[in-house]
Design a protein around this motif. Sequence first.
Motif, PDB file in Angstrom:
ATOM      1  N   UNK A 153       0.857  -1.188   0.000  1.00  0.00           N
ATOM      2  CA  UNK A 153       0.000   0.000   0.000  1.00  0.00           C
ATOM      3  C   UNK A 153       0.892   1.236   0.000  1.00  0.00           C
ATOM      4  N   UNK A 154       0.450   2.252  -0.682  1.00  0.00           N
ATOM      5  CA  UNK A 154       1.125   3.545  -0.656  1.00  0.00           C
ATOM      6  C   UNK A 154       0.238   4.512   0.114  1.00  0.00           C
ATOM      7  N   UNK A 155       0.788   5.118   1.171  1.00  0.00           N
ATOM      8  CA  UNK A 155       0.017   6.044   1.995  1.00  0.00           C
ATOM      9  C   UNK A 155       0.662   7.423   1.932  1.00  0.00           C
ATOM     10  N   UNK A 156      -0.181   8.413   1.902  1.00  0.00           N
ATOM     11  CA  UNK A 156       0.282   9.795   1.928  1.00  0.00           C
ATOM     12  C   UNK A 156      -0.171  10.423   3.234  1.00  0.00           C
ATOM     13  N   UNK A 157       0.792  10.806   4.063  1.00  0.00           N
ATOM     14  CA  UNK A 157       0.497  11.355   5.382  1.00  0.00           C
ATOM     15  C   UNK A 157       0.618  12.866   5.341  1.00  0.00           C
ATOM     16  N   UNK A 158      -0.408  13.512   5.885  1.00  0.00           N
ATOM     17  CA  UNK A 158      -0.375  14.960   5.998  1.00  0.00           C
ATOM     18  C   UNK A 158       0.280  15.359   7.313  1.00  0.00           C
ATOM     19  N   UNK A 159       0.721  16.577   7.404  1.00  0.00           N
ATOM     20  CA  UNK A 159       1.347  17.075   8.621  1.00  0.00           C
ATOM     21  C   UNK A 159       0.345  17.008   9.763  1.00  0.00           C
ATOM     22  N   UNK A 160       0.772  16.374  10.854  1.00  0.00           N
ATOM     23  CA  UNK A 160      -0.087  16.224  12.020  1.00  0.00           C
ATOM     24  C   UNK A 160      -1.063  15.063  11.938  1.00  0.00           C
ATOM     25  N   UNK A 161      -1.052  14.308  10.854  1.00  0.00           N
ATOM     26  CA  UNK A 161      -2.012  13.222  10.672  1.00  0.00           C
ATOM     27  C   UNK A 161      -1.574  11.961  11.387  1.00  0.00           C
ATOM     28  N   UNK A 162      -2.542  11.298  11.982  1.00  0.00           N
ATOM     29  CA  UNK A 162      -2.332   9.971  12.574  1.00  0.00           C
ATOM     30  C   UNK A 162      -3.214   8.990  11.817  1.00  0.00           C
ATOM     31  N   UNK A 163      -2.608   8.021  11.184  1.00  0.00           N
ATOM     32  CA  UNK A 163      -3.365   7.107  10.328  1.00  0.00           C
ATOM     33  C   UNK A 163      -3.147   5.672  10.757  1.00  0.00           C
ATOM     34  N   UNK A 164      -4.229   4.905  10.723  1.00  0.00           N
ATOM     35  CA  UNK A 164      -4.162   3.461  10.991  1.00  0.00           C
ATOM     36  C   UNK A 164      -4.383   2.715   9.687  1.00  0.00           C
ATOM     37  N   UNK A 165      -3.627   1.659   9.500  1.00  0.00           N
ATOM     38  CA  UNK A 165      -3.680   0.895   8.255  1.00  0.00           C
ATOM     39  C   UNK A 165      -3.818  -0.581   8.591  1.00  0.00           C
ATOM     40  N   UNK A 166      -4.965  -1.162   8.235  1.00  0.00           N
ATOM     41  CA  UNK A 166      -5.188  -2.602   8.399  1.00  0.00           C
ATOM     42  C   UNK A 166      -4.855  -3.286   7.079  1.00  0.00           C
ATOM     43  N   UNK A 167      -3.933  -4.246   7.120  1.00  0.00           N
ATOM     44  CA  UNK A 167      -3.534  -4.945   5.900  1.00  0.00           C
ATOM     45  C   UNK A 167      -3.718  -6.446   6.088  1.00  0.00           C
ATOM     46  N   UNK A 168      -4.691  -6.993   5.389  1.00  0.00           N
ATOM     47  CA  UNK A 168      -5.018  -8.420   5.458  1.00  0.00           C
ATOM     48  C   UNK A 168      -4.515  -9.101   4.196  1.00  0.00           C
ATOM     49  N   UNK A 169      -3.634 -10.077   4.364  1.00  0.00           N
ATOM     50  CA  UNK A 169      -3.025 -10.753   3.215  1.00  0.00           C
ATOM     51  C   UNK A 169      -3.902 -11.900   2.731  1.00  0.00           C
ATOM     52  N   UNK A 170      -3.894 -12.096   1.419  1.00  0.00           N
ATOM     53  CA  UNK A 170      -4.577 -13.232   0.814  1.00  0.00           C
ATOM     54  C   UNK A 170      -3.649 -14.444   0.789  1.00  0.00           C
ATOM     55  N   UNK A 171      -4.220 -15.595   1.061  1.00  0.00           N
ATOM     56  CA  UNK A 171      -3.413 -16.814   1.078  1.00  0.00           C
ATOM     57  C   UNK A 171      -2.974 -17.198  -0.334  1.00  0.00           C
ATOM     58  N   UNK A 172      -1.714 -17.566  -0.463  1.00  0.00           N
ATOM     59  CA  UNK A 172      -1.174 -18.023  -1.746  1.00  0.00           C
ATOM     60  C   UNK A 172      -1.302 -19.547  -1.790  1.00  0.00           C
ATOM     61  N   UNK A 173      -2.316 -20.000  -2.493  1.00  0.00           N
ATOM     62  CA  UNK A 173      -2.611 -21.433  -2.498  1.00  0.00           C
ATOM     63  C   UNK A 173      -1.510 -22.260  -3.142  1.00  0.00           C
TER      64      UNK A 173
END
Length: 631
Positions: free
Chosen positions: A373-393
């Motif tokens: 994921x590419x995230x762009x953070x602004x000054x003073x920003x607090x960001x949470x990022x949930x990243x759920x991976x897909x299983x590689x069968x």
Amino acid sequence: MDLRTRRGGSRPLSLARRPRAAPRLRALSVAVAVAAGPALAQPAPPATDAATPVKEGAAPAAEAGAPASREGTAPATGAAVPAEEAPVSETDRQVARLHFEKGLTLLREEAWGPALAEFLLSRKLFPTRVATNNAAIALRKLQRYDEALEMFETFLRDFTMPAAERAAAQREIAELRALVGTLDITNAEPGASIVVSGEERGQYPPVKPIRVAAGAHVIRVFKEGYEPVETRVDVAGGQTATVNAKLRRLTRSGRLRVVERAGKTVDVLVDNVVVGQTPWIGALSVGDHMVALRGAGKLGTQPTAAPVKPQELTTLSLLAEDLDASLRVDPTPPGASVWINSVNVGNGVWLGRLKAGTHRVEVKADGFVTGTRTVTLQKGQRQSLDMRLERDEDADIWRKPPKITLDVSASFLLAPTLGGEITDGCDSGCSSSLGLGALGMIHGGYELGSGIGVGIELGGLFAAQQLDKRSATLRPVGYRDPLDGTASDTLRLGGFLAGATFGYHFDFGERFPALLRLGAGVLVGEVRDERTGRFRTTGGEWFNTFPVVDFASATYFYADPELRLGLQLGERWEVSGSLKLLLLIGLSKPKWDRTIELSASTDGIGTYEPESLMGDFVLMFSPGASLRYQF
């Protein structure tokens, strides 16, 4: 708008349900609108039966950089500080009020993460009952149950409140304790740092139990001069999980030197653990490490890679600067490694400060497709990022090894008819039973990890059918015209089967396997027919024939498609219910032996016609059970 006027959730939180706005949490926030103004504008009330508010000196975790620190709890001493001994300036109170009101607006919008940050900033400047209460609510909504529990306990311990409000908070604490487990770290070296899911939890031995939200956590124990211990553990609510963190001295190591380019004295973090202050030098295990600097307020550096080589000194010169934004990464699976701008910052949850701008976040785990994921953070920003991976069968980790299997099965046989010419004479005056019997099979096979398998099978079957008063003829020897009458037959089929199979074994779940299999081979057997009859002589008189028995060989090609649904018993045993179809195609059909002679009363000696005892095609249904063992 008062939070009390908003619609609450439908039911209390539990481990099995996604948290929603529970009515009790709304009730706990009743002081938000009513008491917000006075609480933030006036000094805290003097202590009565409960401690007065605690002023905390620790910066919030998001401000401190990686790893996280626990926010909103009392100081290490645990003592409450009377308001008159910790005066708060009017400016701090007004700023705290602004953060509180902003958090209140966010809370109404159910923006739990940003609301929590505002309440914690308000508490840092001027801890009040309502800010503490609402911070606890936001923590629970974010499923940070252990932190919510601590905040509710702080709420009860450090503030006076009406009895109804206290009782509501006590109910929340009782409920949260069922959602929080405890870690028992054993066998570590004294002074070793403990990091749980990216969060520092003190040193070994801990001064109090380490409480965590129920679920999976990555535990890391580190001490300079020792190999770090890192393990993943599942913690159940209300239970204690023991982690053996025995450290081993480094046998292959290198040295790392970290300096701050401008000469500032700041904390040095290696793999999310504070190891000292700049300038720092120490021994580390050989390999790649993550280094960051952390100072007061927003001062620090972004994560930097530090490759350590055996018996060599690696030097990093870093410049501490203000980091204007913060990021929290929650990976799934919980033990996945997190990479920020191509730097491995550790396994599991990561929380730290970054520069405002664009950052590349990667999450990797064996057996899963890498998430980016590419995230762009602004000054003073607090960001949470949930990243759920897909299983590689297609990953090797999910590929089961090939195995040899052995199974035995026993089943009933049900045939509408065994067929043959003798059934053609079963008209309106005839009665015919269903063919009933039993089938037993033994199967050995070789199964690939994908579940596809081949094998051989051996078995035996028995089936019987009764036909009564079917139309038949008896031909007297030397006479041209046969005698008409009826015959009754008791058929018994017995034989052996041998063939090859092709199948697919798969799972509906970890304990519920299924099998689709097709077998084909040859049935070699024999049909026994015990026959009696009643016929009319050429003179018009009726007579009964004595019972005679014929044994006729039978050779059939067979196919037996089968479906099994089972239950896994341990690692190797499996019990199943099955349904098999057995289709027989005649290669050499059994017929009555026309040379068998019997009395034909006044017409002398007679013989039966050479009728077929089984048909060209015979279909049987075979429900049963099986037991399977895999080597």
